[in-house]
Structure formats: structure tokens, C-alpha cells
Scaffold this motif. Structure first.
Motif, PDB file in Angstrom:
ATOM      1  N   ASN A  64       0.829  -1.209   0.000  1.00 27.09           N
ATOM      2  CA  ASN A  64       0.000   0.000   0.000  1.00 27.09           C
ATOM      3  C   ASN A  64       0.858   1.253   0.000  1.00 27.09           C
ATOM      4  OD1 ASN A  64      -2.994  -0.452   0.119  1.00 27.09           O
ATOM      5  ND2 ASN A  64      -2.334  -1.908   1.680  1.00 27.09           N
ATOM      6  N   ALA A  65       1.966   1.237   0.731  1.00 27.35           N
ATOM      7  CA  ALA A  65       2.871   2.390   0.738  1.00 27.35           C
ATOM      8  C   ALA A  65       3.460   2.613  -0.653  1.00 27.35           C
ATOM      9  CB  ALA A  65       3.984   2.180   1.762  1.00 27.35           C
ATOM     10  N   ALA A  66       3.889   1.531  -1.290  1.00 28.56           N
ATOM     11  CA  ALA A  66       4.466   1.644  -2.639  1.00 28.56           C
ATOM     12  C   ALA A  66       3.424   2.116  -3.641  1.00 28.56           C
ATOM     13  CB  ALA A  66       5.058   0.309  -3.073  1.00 28.56           C
ATOM     14  N   ALA A  67       2.198   1.597  -3.539  1.00 28.14           N
ATOM     15  CA  ALA A  67       1.129   2.015  -4.457  1.00 28.14           C
ATOM     16  C   ALA A  67       0.856   3.503  -4.325  1.00 28.14           C
ATOM     17  CB  ALA A  67      -0.142   1.208  -4.187  1.00 28.14           C
ATOM     18  N   LEU A  68       0.788   3.977  -3.100  1.00 28.54           N
ATOM     19  CA  LEU A  68       0.538   5.402  -2.865  1.00 28.54           C
ATOM     20  C   LEU A  68       1.693   6.243  -3.402  1.00 28.54           C
ATOM     21  CD1 LEU A  68      -1.563   7.249  -1.609  1.00 28.54           C
ATOM     22  CD2 LEU A  68      -0.369   7.015   0.565  1.00 28.54           C
ATOM     23  N   SER A  69       2.927   5.810  -3.153  1.00 28.89           N
ATOM     24  CA  SER A  69       4.099   6.530  -3.645  1.00 28.89           C
ATOM     25  C   SER A  69       4.114   6.584  -5.171  1.00 28.89           C
ATOM     26  CB  SER A  69       5.368   5.857  -3.127  1.00 28.89           C
ATOM     27  OG  SER A  69       6.513   6.495  -3.642  1.00 28.89           O
ATOM     28  N   LEU A  70       3.848   5.456  -5.804  1.00 27.49           N
ATOM     29  CA  LEU A  70       3.814   5.422  -7.271  1.00 27.49           C
ATOM     30  C   LEU A  70       2.750   6.364  -7.827  1.00 27.49           C
ATOM     31  CD1 LEU A  70       4.224   1.590  -7.826  1.00 27.49           C
ATOM     32  CD2 LEU A  70       5.865   3.367  -8.504  1.00 27.49           C
ATOM     33  N   LEU A  71       1.562   6.326  -7.234  1.00 25.93           N
ATOM     34  CA  LEU A  71       0.471   7.175  -7.703  1.00 25.93           C
ATOM     35  C   LEU A  71       0.815   8.653  -7.565  1.00 25.93           C
ATOM     36  CD1 LEU A  71      -2.407   7.538  -8.740  1.00 25.93           C
ATOM     37  CD2 LEU A  71      -3.172   7.390  -6.366  1.00 25.93           C
ATOM     38  N   ILE A  72       1.307   9.043  -6.396  1.00 20.19           N
ATOM     39  CA  ILE A  72       1.634  10.459  -6.156  1.00 20.19           C
ATOM     40  C   ILE A  72       2.758  10.910  -7.078  1.00 20.19           C
ATOM     41  CG2 ILE A  72       2.602  12.067  -4.469  1.00 20.19           C
ATOM     42  CD1 ILE A  72       0.930  10.489  -2.342  1.00 20.19           C
ATOM     43  N   ASN A  73       3.818  10.121  -7.168  1.00 21.88           N
ATOM     44  CA  ASN A  73       4.945  10.506  -8.029  1.00 21.88           C
ATOM     45  C   ASN A  73       4.568  10.524  -9.504  1.00 21.88           C
ATOM     46  OD1 ASN A  73       7.175  11.109  -6.266  1.00 21.88           O
ATOM     47  ND2 ASN A  73       7.183   8.950  -5.703  1.00 21.88           N
ATOM     48  N   SER A  74       3.605   9.686  -9.901  1.00 20.49           N
ATOM     49  CA  SER A  74       3.216   9.638 -11.316  1.00 20.49           C
ATOM     50  C   SER A  74       2.516  10.909 -11.779  1.00 20.49           C
ATOM     51  CB  SER A  74       2.318   8.425 -11.581  1.00 20.49           C
ATOM     52  OG  SER A  74       1.018   8.626 -11.065  1.00 20.49           O
ATOM     53  N   THR A  75       2.029  11.725 -10.845  1.00 17.81           N
ATOM     54  CA  THR A  75       1.354  12.963 -11.242  1.00 17.81           C
ATOM     55  C   THR A  75       2.320  13.993 -11.809  1.00 17.81           C
ATOM     56  OG1 THR A  75       1.571  14.093  -9.094  1.00 17.81           O
ATOM     57  CG2 THR A  75      -0.357  12.641  -9.395  1.00 17.81           C
ATOM     58  N   GLY A  76       3.586  13.894 -11.436  1.00 16.06           N
ATOM     59  CA  GLY A  76       4.562  14.881 -11.883  1.00 16.06           C
ATOM     60  C   GLY A  76       4.458  16.203 -11.143  1.00 16.06           C
ATOM     61  N   SER A  77       3.538  16.301 -10.182  1.00 16.65           N
ATOM     62  CA  SER A  77       3.346  17.533  -9.415  1.00 16.65           C
ATOM     63  C   SER A  77       4.042  17.511  -8.069  1.00 16.65           C
ATOM     64  CB  SER A  77       1.855  17.784  -9.178  1.00 16.65           C
ATOM     65  OG  SER A  77       1.195  17.964 -10.396  1.00 16.65           O
ATOM     66  N   VAL A  78       4.377  16.298  -7.615  1.00 12.52           N
ATOM     67  CA  VAL A  78       5.010  16.113  -6.311  1.00 12.52           C
ATOM     68  C   VAL A  78       6.074  15.038  -6.447  1.00 12.52           C
ATOM     69  CG1 VAL A  78       4.641  15.417  -3.907  1.00 12.52           C
ATOM     70  CG2 VAL A  78       2.867  16.695  -5.102  1.00 12.52           C
ATOM     71  N   SER A  79       7.212  15.269  -5.824  1.00 13.10           N
ATOM     72  CA  SER A  79       8.260  14.255  -5.728  1.00 13.10           C
ATOM     73  C   SER A  79       8.253  13.747  -4.288  1.00 13.10           C
ATOM     74  CB  SER A  79       9.615  14.864  -6.078  1.00 13.10           C
ATOM     75  OG  SER A  79      10.638  13.922  -5.846  1.00 13.10           O
ATOM     76  N   LEU A  80       7.829  12.494  -4.096  1.00 10.46           N
ATOM     77  CA  LEU A  80       7.655  11.906  -2.769  1.00 10.46           C
ATOM     78  C   LEU A  80       8.722  10.862  -2.497  1.00 10.46           C
ATOM     79  CD1 LEU A  80       5.815  11.417  -0.229  1.00 10.46           C
ATOM     80  CD2 LEU A  80       4.683   9.666  -1.613  1.00 10.46           C
ATOM     81  N   ARG A  81       9.302  10.903  -1.293  1.00  2.00           N
ATOM     82  CA  ARG A  81      10.266   9.901  -0.845  1.00  2.00           C
ATOM     83  C   ARG A  81       9.770   9.331   0.482  1.00  2.00           C
ATOM     84  NH1 ARG A  81      12.024  14.263  -2.340  1.00  2.00           N
ATOM     85  NH2 ARG A  81      12.540  15.126  -0.324  1.00  2.00           N
ATOM     86  N   LEU A  82       9.799   8.010   0.599  1.00  2.13           N
ATOM     87  CA  LEU A  82       9.353   7.339   1.819  1.00  2.13           C
ATOM     88  C   LEU A  82      10.521   6.663   2.509  1.00  2.13           C
ATOM     89  CD1 LEU A  82       6.110   5.548   0.590  1.00  2.13           C
ATOM     90  CD2 LEU A  82       6.341   7.807   1.643  1.00  2.13           C
ATOM     91  N   LYS A  83      10.503   6.687   3.833  1.00  2.00           N
ATOM     92  CA  LYS A  83      11.501   5.980   4.630  1.00  2.00           C
ATOM     93  C   LYS A  83      10.755   5.155   5.671  1.00  2.00           C
ATOM     94  CE  LYS A  83      14.957   9.563   4.119  1.00  2.00           C
ATOM     95  NZ  LYS A  83      15.796  10.539   4.765  1.00  2.00           N
ATOM     96  N   PRO A  84      10.893   3.830   5.628  1.00  2.00           N
ATOM     97  CA  PRO A  84      10.239   3.020   6.649  1.00  2.00           C
ATOM     98  C   PRO A  84      10.872   3.298   8.010  1.00  2.00           C
ATOM     99  CG  PRO A  84      11.536   1.630   5.169  1.00  2.00           C
ATOM    100  CD  PRO A  84      11.629   3.026   4.665  1.00  2.00           C
ATOM    101  N   LEU A  85      10.034   3.367   9.034  1.00  2.00           N
ATOM    102  CA  LEU A  85      10.513   3.639  10.391  1.00  2.00           C
ATOM    103  C   LEU A  85      10.390   2.392  11.248  1.00  2.00           C
ATOM    104  CD1 LEU A  85       8.833   7.123  10.925  1.00  2.00           C
ATOM    105  CD2 LEU A  85      11.190   6.647  10.243  1.00  2.00           C
ATOM    106  N   MET A  86      11.316   2.243  12.194  1.00  2.00           N
ATOM    107  CA  MET A  86      11.309   1.093  13.097  1.00  2.00           C
ATOM    108  C   MET A  86      11.275   1.591  14.543  1.00  2.00           C
ATOM    109  SD  MET A  86      14.152  -1.452  11.377  1.00  2.00           S
ATOM    110  CE  MET A  86      15.464  -0.599  12.191  1.00  2.00           C
ATOM    111  N   THR A  87      10.637   0.819  15.387  1.00  2.00           N
ATOM    112  CA  THR A  87      10.631   1.115  16.813  1.00  2.00           C
ATOM    113  C   THR A  87      11.936   0.599  17.428  1.00  2.00           C
ATOM    114  OG1 THR A  87       9.645  -0.998  17.437  1.00  2.00           O
ATOM    115  CG2 THR A  87       8.118   0.826  16.896  1.00  2.00           C
TER     116      THR A  87
END
Length: 106
Positions: A64-87
Motif C-alpha cells: 500500500n505504501a508503494a502504491a501510494l508513492s507510485l500514484l503520487i509521483n506519477s502525477t509529476g506535481s510532487v516528488s515523494l520519498r518514503l523511509k520506513p521507520l522502526m521502533t
């Protein structure tokens, strides 16, 4: 749920859209996008310098995180970077594991 730090920059038309809509409407759009993927927003901040937006969200899984990132980045309006966090507990579990590895040249 998996927790992610996100960093994003508005690009081209995205900057114009932000100026037209304002910050709260863009944050609301992120909340709705996360809801559509089963996630929720923990925090959201605007910044200036190298990064326009930073925040943390929870989402059910990496797909789901990858799907959201792909969708947002595919718009060309936003460059999104995700970093998984650990406890700290996640790191404790990782430290108990003993994988095998050979360093280069050894």
C-alpha cells in the motif's frame, strides 16, 4: 501497521496548485489518499530549504505504501520519498538475528 517518514517537494504545476489551494487543503488531500489505502496521518509539516513537506503516516503494509508513492509521483506535481521507520523494539529483534555476510575482498 507500518510507519513511514515522508519527504516531498512540489514540482511545476504542483507549486501552483499549492499556492491556489493552500496548505490545509493539500494536507486534507494527503489524509484522504492515506484513508483510501487503509492508512492514517500522524503528523504533517511544511518546511523550506531542500524539502517542502515532511511527516509521518501509518499504513497497513509495504504494498500500500508503494502504491501510494507510485500514484503520487506519477502525477509529476510532487516528488515523494518514503523511509520506513522502526521502533526500538524492532531494532532489538534485528540485533538478535545472525545473518551471514562476507565483506568485499575477504
Amino acid at each position: 501497521m507500518s510507519k513511514y517518514l515522508f519527504e516531498s517537494n512540489y514540482v511545476g504545476e504542483g507549486i501552483k496548485g499549492l499556492m491556489r489551494e493552500g496548505g490545509t487543503k493539500r494536507r486534507d488531500a494527503v489524509v484522504e489518499a492515506l484513508k483510501s489505502a487503509g492508512g492514517s496521518l500522524e503528523c504533517f509539516y511544511y518546511a523550506f530549504g531542500e524539502t517542502d513537506v515532511v511527516g509521518v503516516f501509518d499504513i497497513p503494509d509495504q504494498a500500500n505504501a508503494a502504491a501510494l508513492s507510485l500514484l503520487i509521483n506519477s502525477t509529476g506535481s510532487v516528488s515523494l520519498r518514503l523511509k520506513p521507520l522502526m521502533t526500538p523494539e524492532d531494532l532489538d529483534e534485528a540485533a538478535k538475528k545472525t545473518p551471514s555476510y562476507r565483506a568485499p575482498g575477504q
